[in-house]
Design an enzyme around this catalytic site. Sequence first.
Site, PDB file in Angstrom:
ATOM      1  N   CYS A   1      -1.117   3.822  -6.870  1.00 42.72           N
ATOM      2  CA  CYS A   1      -1.958   2.700  -5.571  1.00 42.72           C
ATOM      3  C   CYS A   1      -2.292   1.664  -6.397  1.00 42.72           C
ATOM      4  O   CYS A   1      -2.220   1.486  -7.638  1.00 42.72           O
ATOM      5  CB  CYS A   1      -3.332   4.252  -5.459  1.00 42.72           C
ATOM      6  SG  CYS A   1      -4.528   3.300  -4.749  1.00 42.72           S
TER       7      CYS A   1
ATOM      8  N   CYS B   1       0.666  -1.577   0.038  1.00 45.77           N
ATOM      9  CA  CYS B   1      -0.189  -0.613   0.334  1.00 45.77           C
ATOM     10  C   CYS B   1       0.460   1.098  -0.122  1.00 45.77           C
ATOM     11  O   CYS B   1       1.368   1.241   0.893  1.00 45.77           O
ATOM     12  CB  CYS B   1      -1.321  -0.554   1.244  1.00 45.77           C
ATOM     13  SG  CYS B   1      -1.853   1.498   1.292  1.00 45.77           S
TER      14      CYS B   1
END
Length: 285
Positions: free
Chosen positions: A199, A77
């Site tokens: 992302c 992440c």
Amino acid sequence: MTAPNRAPIGVFDSGIGGLSVLQSLLTALPHEHFVYLADNGHAPYGEKTDLFVRQRSLAIAQHLIEQHHIKALVVACNTATAAAIHELRTHYPHLVLIGVEPALKPAAQSTRTGRVGVMATRGTVGSEKFARLLASMDPATHFEVKACNGLALAIEQSTLPAHAEQAQAQVSQLLRQYIQELGEFGSAPGQMDTLVLGCTHYVFAQEELQQLVGGEVRLMSTGEAVARQTHRQLEAASLLSPQAAPAQAHGRVALYTTGDLSGLKAAAHRWLQLPAGDCHLASTI
């Protein structure tokens, strides 16, 4: 007691986005076992405070160490890496730790027009870590950066059977909006010929993104680079698993979520072809 090199590798994300990194890890490390944790119950990280993300990251790392005895942890992440990787390294100095970051460096090497688009969460683009990364780049390459509020959450919700159609429509609308706001893509001078997916969730929208920006624009993500780095670090620590892996991914990975189990099951089947039986609840973290 399990030998250290046979212990699993932990992987976590705020939700299902990190499955794109897990996909690369499964390919690059065919003899390893993995425990994936999706913190859906507290997603999306990209719109939370740094303090909140650090607290969740530390809690998840502790859980994976205590409950699954992991030998390495991949923070799949960008937001969690930016907010928490230094604190994780301080707390767990002996744990092999791998983070992710937007692929600005390979994008700068790839671009021919000298113009690169970057899509990421607000938490990532507003972080000191991202600011340092951007400042370290050769000024000859211009980066157009866009904080894509709501996009990771919409991709997350598109896996939930009850919300899939509405969420997918929102994903499409947000993709069109953010690509338009970034500017002109293409291979001509002044156009962006490279797009960084900053992302891990955005990888699951890359087909639609490619259609929006055109086939001549290169999309850059981090999964393969993270997998290579994980292999290097495990090898350096003599922690690579012996070469005696199952013939297929099933049995090599256990997936957990702090949120909606049906969403994780749907995502695991849709993107990794993993059965529902590999998915479990982990609501106590």
